[in-house]
Design a protein around this motif. Structure first.
Motif, PDB file in Angstrom:
ATOM      1  N   ALA A  21      -3.230  -6.214  -5.281  1.00 58.40           N
ATOM      2  CA  ALA A  21      -2.766  -5.003  -5.960  1.00 58.40           C
ATOM      3  C   ALA A  21      -3.194  -5.001  -7.430  1.00 58.40           C
ATOM      4  N   ASP A  22      -3.108  -6.150  -8.072  1.00 54.64           N
ATOM      5  CA  ASP A  22      -3.532  -6.245  -9.475  1.00 54.64           C
ATOM      6  C   ASP A  22      -5.027  -5.944  -9.611  1.00 54.64           C
ATOM      7  N   PHE A  23      -5.812  -6.521  -8.715  1.00 58.94           N
ATOM      8  CA  PHE A  23      -7.252  -6.274  -8.743  1.00 58.94           C
ATOM      9  C   PHE A  23      -7.557  -4.796  -8.524  1.00 58.94           C
ATOM     10  N   ALA A  24      -6.833  -4.192  -7.588  1.00 56.27           N
ATOM     11  CA  ALA A  24      -7.085  -2.796  -7.214  1.00 56.27           C
ATOM     12  C   ALA A  24      -6.676  -1.809  -8.294  1.00 56.27           C
ATOM     13  N   THR A  25      -5.913  -2.259  -9.269  1.00 54.05           N
ATOM     14  CA  THR A  25      -5.512  -1.358 -10.346  1.00 54.05           C
ATOM     15  C   THR A  25      -6.227  -1.666 -11.664  1.00 54.05           C
ATOM     16  N   THR A  26      -6.979  -2.748 -11.714  1.00 52.96           N
ATOM     17  CA  THR A  26      -7.703  -3.106 -12.942  1.00 52.96           C
ATOM     18  C   THR A  26      -9.219  -3.068 -12.777  1.00 52.96           C
ATOM     19  N   GLY A  78       5.785   6.937   9.474  1.00 55.88           N
ATOM     20  CA  GLY A  78       5.245   8.165  10.029  1.00 55.88           C
ATOM     21  C   GLY A  78       3.771   8.017  10.359  1.00 55.88           C
ATOM     22  N   HIS A  79       3.201   9.059  10.930  1.00 53.35           N
ATOM     23  CA  HIS A  79       1.779   9.035  11.274  1.00 53.35           C
ATOM     24  C   HIS A  79       0.942   8.692  10.046  1.00 53.35           C
ATOM     25  N   SER A  80       1.260   9.317   8.927  1.00 56.78           N
ATOM     26  CA  SER A  80       0.643   8.990   7.647  1.00 56.78           C
ATOM     27  C   SER A  80       1.753   9.017   6.602  1.00 56.78           C
ATOM     28  N   MET A  81       1.395   8.737   5.364  1.00 59.60           N
ATOM     29  CA  MET A  81       2.405   8.703   4.316  1.00 59.60           C
ATOM     30  C   MET A  81       3.023  10.080   4.060  1.00 59.60           C
ATOM     31  N   SER A  82       2.375  11.130   4.516  1.00 57.29           N
ATOM     32  CA  SER A  82       2.906  12.484   4.306  1.00 57.29           C
ATOM     33  C   SER A  82       3.783  12.955   5.464  1.00 57.29           C
ATOM     34  N   ASP A  83       4.002  12.094   6.451  1.00 59.04           N
ATOM     35  CA  ASP A  83       4.742  12.456   7.660  1.00 59.04           C
ATOM     36  C   ASP A  83       6.184  11.943   7.571  1.00 59.04           C
ATOM     37  N   PRO A  84       7.194  12.840   7.537  1.00 59.65           N
ATOM     38  CA  PRO A  84       8.586  12.401   7.484  1.00 59.65           C
ATOM     39  C   PRO A  84       9.115  11.887   8.828  1.00 59.65           C
ATOM     40  N   ALA A  85       8.341  12.041   9.894  1.00 59.45           N
ATOM     41  CA  ALA A  85       8.678  11.514  11.230  1.00 59.45           C
ATOM     42  C   ALA A  85      10.036  11.998  11.735  1.00 59.45           C
ATOM     43  N   LYS A  86      10.277  13.291  11.608  1.00 55.61           N
ATOM     44  CA  LYS A  86      11.556  13.846  12.059  1.00 55.61           C
ATOM     45  C   LYS A  86      11.608  14.089  13.562  1.00 55.61           C
ATOM     46  N   TYR A  87      10.514  13.794  14.263  1.00 53.04           N
ATOM     47  CA  TYR A  87      10.451  13.994  15.713  1.00 53.04           C
ATOM     48  C   TYR A  87      11.085  12.833  16.481  1.00 53.04           C
ATOM     49  N   ARG A  88      11.623  11.853  15.798  1.00 60.91           N
ATOM     50  CA  ARG A  88      12.310  10.739  16.450  1.00 60.91           C
ATOM     51  C   ARG A  88      13.528  10.368  15.615  1.00 60.91           C
ATOM     52  N   MET A 126       3.302   5.729  -5.841  1.00 58.45           N
ATOM     53  CA  MET A 126       3.125   5.724  -7.293  1.00 58.45           C
ATOM     54  C   MET A 126       1.910   6.540  -7.726  1.00 58.45           C
ATOM     55  N   GLY A 127       1.192   7.097  -6.749  1.00 57.37           N
ATOM     56  CA  GLY A 127       0.025   7.899  -7.059  1.00 57.37           C
ATOM     57  C   GLY A 127      -1.236   7.099  -7.328  1.00 57.37           C
ATOM     58  N   LEU A 128      -1.228   5.816  -6.975  1.00 54.00           N
ATOM     59  CA  LEU A 128      -2.395   4.959  -7.211  1.00 54.00           C
ATOM     60  C   LEU A 128      -3.410   5.043  -6.075  1.00 54.00           C
ATOM     61  N   ILE A 129      -2.983   5.552  -4.936  1.00 55.64           N
ATOM     62  CA  ILE A 129      -3.858   5.722  -3.775  1.00 55.64           C
ATOM     63  C   ILE A 129      -3.909   7.210  -3.443  1.00 55.64           C
ATOM     64  N   GLY A 130      -5.093   7.755  -3.386  1.00 53.57           N
ATOM     65  CA  GLY A 130      -5.241   9.171  -3.089  1.00 53.57           C
ATOM     66  C   GLY A 130      -5.642   9.414  -1.649  1.00 53.57           C
ATOM     67  N   GLY A 131      -5.669  10.674  -1.272  1.00 59.57           N
ATOM     68  CA  GLY A 131      -6.084  11.031   0.085  1.00 59.57           C
ATOM     69  C   GLY A 131      -5.045  10.660   1.122  1.00 59.57           C
ATOM     70  N   PHE A 132      -5.504  10.362   2.325  1.00 62.55           N
ATOM     71  CA  PHE A 132      -4.609  10.002   3.411  1.00 62.55           C
ATOM     72  C   PHE A 132      -4.392   8.485   3.437  1.00 62.55           C
ATOM     73  N   CYS A 133      -3.281   8.078   3.989  1.00 60.61           N
ATOM     74  CA  CYS A 133      -2.979   6.648   4.097  1.00 60.61           C
ATOM     75  C   CYS A 133      -2.113   6.438   5.330  1.00 60.61           C
ATOM     76  N   ALA A 153       0.835  -1.203   0.000  1.00 61.06           N
ATOM     77  CA  ALA A 153       0.000   0.000   0.000  1.00 61.06           C
ATOM     78  C   ALA A 153       0.870   1.252   0.000  1.00 61.06           C
ATOM     79  N   GLY A 154       1.940   1.239   0.791  1.00 61.27           N
ATOM     80  CA  GLY A 154       2.848   2.376   0.812  1.00 61.27           C
ATOM     81  C   GLY A 154       3.501   2.602  -0.541  1.00 61.27           C
ATOM     82  N   GLN A 155       3.869   1.497  -1.195  1.00 59.03           N
ATOM     83  CA  GLN A 155       4.470   1.588  -2.516  1.00 59.03           C
ATOM     84  C   GLN A 155       3.478   2.165  -3.525  1.00 59.03           C
ATOM     85  N   MET A 156       2.226   1.692  -3.478  1.00 65.67           N
ATOM     86  CA  MET A 156       1.208   2.162  -4.415  1.00 65.67           C
ATOM     87  C   MET A 156       0.846   3.621  -4.159  1.00 65.67           C
ATOM     88  N   TYR A 157       0.890   4.034  -2.896  1.00 66.57           N
ATOM     89  CA  TYR A 157       0.639   5.440  -2.576  1.00 66.57           C
ATOM     90  C   TYR A 157       1.718   6.311  -3.209  1.00 66.57           C
TER      91      TYR A 157
END
Length: 336
Positions: A315-320, A257-267, A45-52, A39-43
């Motif tokens: 993953a294949d199902f989720a992209t087709t 990180g907390h989400s995929m947009s979090d670089p987690a620099k607090y640790r 690649m832009g295949l998953i939108g929003g928060f993750c 899921a992180g890999q697909m996010y």
């Protein structure tokens, strides 16, 4: 200073799981780990939108709790870090991944995304995007169980950040006042969104948050599936037997990180690396399985191969799979 996973309160020695339980736990946690990595890999690649929000590192919590529950009967509800909960409850990985990519074969028909999945059939009442909302909804599930006298228990998961929400304490009060069969699982991964629990909570021992309402609680090593299973088994029995709500604070850790947009620099990177090396929940089970002769290294590699195939298929199902029809905009929507 962040706390390491603490030993469970001294009510019993370290419990032992059977061969079947160890193998089940290994398979379930590995499925969560590999699914979330994909899921992180697909996010990325832009295949998953929003928060993750990924569950990597916390697998032992939901795995042990679900093993101790009556699967398909006891209700479960959680927050937005919800993929692992659905997988271990037996929901189809293809449906989970397709929901992440917004396809019609997703568990919420592609309209809920990462944070809002649901299965009435499995008695999973959703990931919930509002912080702490699941505590109130989970209490309602406990009320429904008591009203119907069906002998089930409601299990409500929320994090250390949500533990400071006012609605959580309103729920505690109601659950105790009405003696509801609810187990509150606080998944304390130390940082909430990015602030250490010691900096955000006047009482960092979150298992004590129910004391003023007369609700018992305990801290549990949430990185060891034996501990989470043992504690959950006792807590669920407590609730099911009519003794009311119970709190389990699972001391766990998320590697990402907390989400995929979090670089987690607090640790620090060293902190994460140490947790992986010394407390990884999957490696603990794998080591025990091999040491006790439950399975060979080769047999576990086969399990790994099977899990990767399941995740690849998802993953294949989720992209087709097609996107939802435009008419879906008007289904399952309630207007005031």
């Amino acid at each position: 200073m962040a706390r390491k996973p603490a030993a469970k309160s001294a009510q019993s020695n370290v419990p032992e799981l059977s061969k079947a339980q160890e193998l089940e736990a290994y398979r379930d946690m590995l499925l969560i780990r590999r699914f979330e990595e994909k899921a992180g890999q697909m996010y990325g690649m832009g295949l998953i939108g929003g928060f993750c929000h990924l569950y990597i590192g916390q697998e032992a919590v939901v795995t042990g709790v679900t093993m101790a529950s009556q699967k398909g009967k006891d209700a479960q509800i959680t927050g937005y870090r919800d993929h692992g909960h659905m997988l271990v409850m037996g929901l189809d990985p293809k449906g989970v991944m397709a929901e992440l990519t917004g396809r019609k074969g997703g568990l919420s028909k592609g309209k809920g995304g990462s944070m809002h999945m649901f299965s009435n059939e499995h008695r999973f009442y959703g990931g919930n995007g509002i912080v702490g909302a699941q505590a109130s909804l989970g209490t309602g599930l406990g009320f429904a169980s008591k009203y119907r006298e069906d002998g089930t228990v409601a299990i409500a998961y929320f994090g250390d950040g949500a533990a400071n929400q006012g609605q959580v304490y309103e729920s505690f009060n109601m659950a105790k006042l009405w003696n509801l069969p609810v187990v509150y699982i606080i998944e304390n991964n130390r940082y909430g969104m990015g602030t250490a629990v010691e900096r955000a909570s006047g009482q960092p021992n979150l298992s004590r948050r129910g004391i003023s309402f007369g609700i018992d609680g305990e801290q549990v090593d949430g990185m060891d599936v034996r501990m989470t299973y043992d504690a959950a088994k006792r807590a669920i029995e407590h609730a099911r037997s009519g003794k009311g709500p119970y709190i389990l604070e699972m001391l766990t850790y998320r590697y990402r990180g907390h989400s995929m947009s979090d670089p987690a620099k607090y640790r620090s990177k060293d902190e994460v690396a140490t947790m992986r090396a010394e407390h990884d929940p999957i490696e603990q089970v794998k080591s025990r399985i091999i040491e006790k002769g439950h399975a060979t290294e080769e047999a576990l590699k086969q399990v790994e191969t099977e899990i990767r195939a399941i995740v690849t298929e998802a993953a294949d199902f989720a992209t087709t799979d097609p996107e939802p029809d435009a008419s879906e905009l008007w289904t399952d929507v309630y207007a005031a």
